[in-house]
Design an enzyme around this catalytic site. Structure first.
Site, PDB file in Angstrom:
ATOM      1  N   GLY A   2       0.790  -1.221   0.000  1.00 26.19           N
ATOM      2  CA  GLY A   2       0.000   0.000   0.000  1.00 26.19           C
ATOM      3  C   GLY A   2       0.821   1.270   0.000  1.00 26.19           C
ATOM      4  O   GLY A   2       2.000   1.297  -0.373  1.00 26.19           O
ATOM      5  N   CYS A   3       0.184   2.353   0.454  1.00 28.43           N
ATOM      6  CA  CYS A   3       0.759   3.690   0.320  1.00 28.43           C
ATOM      7  C   CYS A   3       2.023   3.893   1.152  1.00 28.43           C
ATOM      8  O   CYS A   3       2.818   4.792   0.860  1.00 28.43           O
ATOM      9  CB  CYS A   3      -0.277   4.743   0.715  1.00 28.43           C
ATOM     10  SG  CYS A   3      -1.730   4.781  -0.347  1.00 28.43           S
ATOM     11  N   ASN A   4       2.233   3.099   2.179  1.00 24.65           N
ATOM     12  CA  ASN A   4       3.431   3.234   3.003  1.00 24.65           C
ATOM     13  C   ASN A   4       4.655   2.580   2.379  1.00 24.65           C
ATOM     14  O   ASN A   4       5.791   2.804   2.803  1.00 24.65           O
ATOM     15  CB  ASN A   4       3.214   2.616   4.386  1.00 24.65           C
ATOM     16  CG  ASN A   4       2.712   1.181   4.317  1.00 24.65           C
ATOM     17  OD1 ASN A   4       1.510   0.975   4.162  1.00 24.65           O
ATOM     18  ND2 ASN A   4       3.590   0.197   4.423  1.00 24.65           N
TER      19      ASN A   4
ATOM     20  N   MET B 194       2.147   6.492   5.147  1.00 22.95           N
ATOM     21  CA  MET B 194       1.178   5.721   5.932  1.00 22.95           C
ATOM     22  C   MET B 194       0.285   4.919   5.002  1.00 22.95           C
ATOM     23  O   MET B 194       0.054   5.316   3.851  1.00 22.95           O
ATOM     24  CB  MET B 194       0.358   6.619   6.851  1.00 22.95           C
ATOM     25  CG  MET B 194      -0.395   7.738   6.152  1.00 22.95           C
ATOM     26  SD  MET B 194       0.603   9.170   5.704  1.00 22.95           S
ATOM     27  CE  MET B 194       0.956   9.871   7.298  1.00 22.95           C
TER      28      MET B 194
END
Length: 372
Positions: free
Chosen positions: A153-155, A359
């Site tokens: 994901g975005c992290n 995050m």
């Protein structure tokens, strides 16, 4: 000119070990078509006031998206999961290649110099992974080692940076790169539900790349590469929020889709102070000593929560705010868009410190401490 870096107490390095890696290049890219928020609503044929208000209050002006072409009636039909995976492969490879070329040009390096390539994505799955496709697409040396980080994901951009920083330290003088390439258009569900509205109002296609080289030992004569030194990483997993951000199978739509809990900005914000304090522990630094904050453009509420909980200003996160406005949330590469904007300002001075923060699902916060 080589910059001499003074490290804070607690970060001194054993002279027998290689210097930590420096970031020597960055590059970004996006897919070819730009949409305003109203144009996205029109493309999806959405008029529900509750949904349109989510788009209107997103703090996003434009995003790059690869949407299906309308048919003769002007309707954009939902794409089958197989078509979405094909889109992911095509768009992610094209953007990733463009970002990597731009990154190496900024670093003054060539594709032939690359010795390790790590590729990050969450918006699709391939075997072999995108790293193999990029090596073939760009004609990179077949002996270049590679790794793929999929589904974090975005992290994940900072997770990859940590892994590749370790590789660079173990291979002093050799060039490594991380490419985060996210074809978020390949993860869209087209309906008018509020679950979908949150996702469809936020994400855009984008790729970011960063190049790393570890310096030589202090007793060696070779000059150290220019760029900020990567000093330290810190993570924080929030197990009780493991389902708050997820990309899983939607049985009603018969495809994968994102889910974002409306409370996640506040959950993430509440833990930002914890992970930053851990990052700075033992360094002799306080938050007020950090000159540059490069935070993931997760959304307006996420940015606001980070500002409040860390006691920052809008100016501190100006690059994050600007990237959200111009690109939306481009997932794992968002922080590299902000870093590129900071470099373009040419305001970072030798000795100054920066914190990188991402995050994403887990729920997770990742941070890194760098010094110019």
């Amino acid at each position: 000119m080589t910059v001499s870096i003074e490290r804070p107490v607690g970060l001194g390095l054993d002279p027998r070990t290689p210097l930590p890696p420096r970031i020597i290049g960055v590059g970004t890219a996006a897919s070819g078509t730009t949409y305003t928020q109203q144009e996205v609503l029109d493309a999806f044929g959405i008029t529900d006031p509750k949904v349109t208000s989510v788009f209107a209050n997103s703090a996003i002006d434009t995003r790059h998206l690869t949407l299906p072409e309308p048919n003769e009636e002007g309707i954009r039909a939902p794409e089958a999961q197989g078509d979405l995976l094909d889109k992911h492969k095509a768009v992610a490879v094209e953007m990733g290649a463009d970002a990597l070329r731009a990154c190496l040009k900024r670093a003054g390096a060539e594709l032939s110099d690359l010795r390790h390539l790590c590729v990050v994505t969450t918006t699709g799955f391939l075997a072999p992974g995108l790293s193999a496709h990029l090596i073939r697409e760009l004609g990179i040396d077949r002996h270049c080692s590679r790794s793929d980080i999929v589904g974090m994901g975005c992290n994940a951009g900072l997770n990859a940076l940590g892994v590749v920083a370790g590789w660079a330290t173990a291979h002093p003088g050799e060039l490594a790169a991380v490419v985060c390439t996210e074809a978020c258009s390949a993860a869209y569900v087209m309906d008018d539900t509020m679950r979908t509205a949150v996702v469809n109002s936020l994400f855009g296609d984008g790729a970011g790349a960063v190049a790393l080289v570890a310096g030589s030992r202090p007793d060696e004569t070779a000059p150290a590469p220019q760029g900020p030194t990567v000093l330290k990483f810190a993570s924080c997993l929030i197990p009780e929020a493991i389902d708050a951000m997820r990309y899983d199978w939607d049985r009603e739509q018969d495809r994968f889709s994102f889910f974002l809990d409306p409370q996640i900005p506040y959950v993430v914000g509440a833990h930002a102070e914890i992970v930053v304090d851990r990052l700075l522990e033992g360094t002799g630094l306080r938050r007020s000593d950090i000159d540059h904050w490069l935070v993931h453009s997760g959304g307006k509420k996420v940015i606001d929560a980070v500002i409040v909980n860390l006691g920052l200003t809008r100016h501190d996160l100006r690059h994050t705010v600007g990237v959200l406005r111009d690109y939306g949330n481009v997932s794992s590469g968002s922080f590299l868009f902000s870093y590129e904007r900071l470099l373009d300002e040419q305001v970072a001075k030798p000795g100054e410190f920066g914190v990188l923060m991402t995050m994403g699902p887990g729920s997770t916060l990742e941070t890194a401490l760098v010094q110019w």
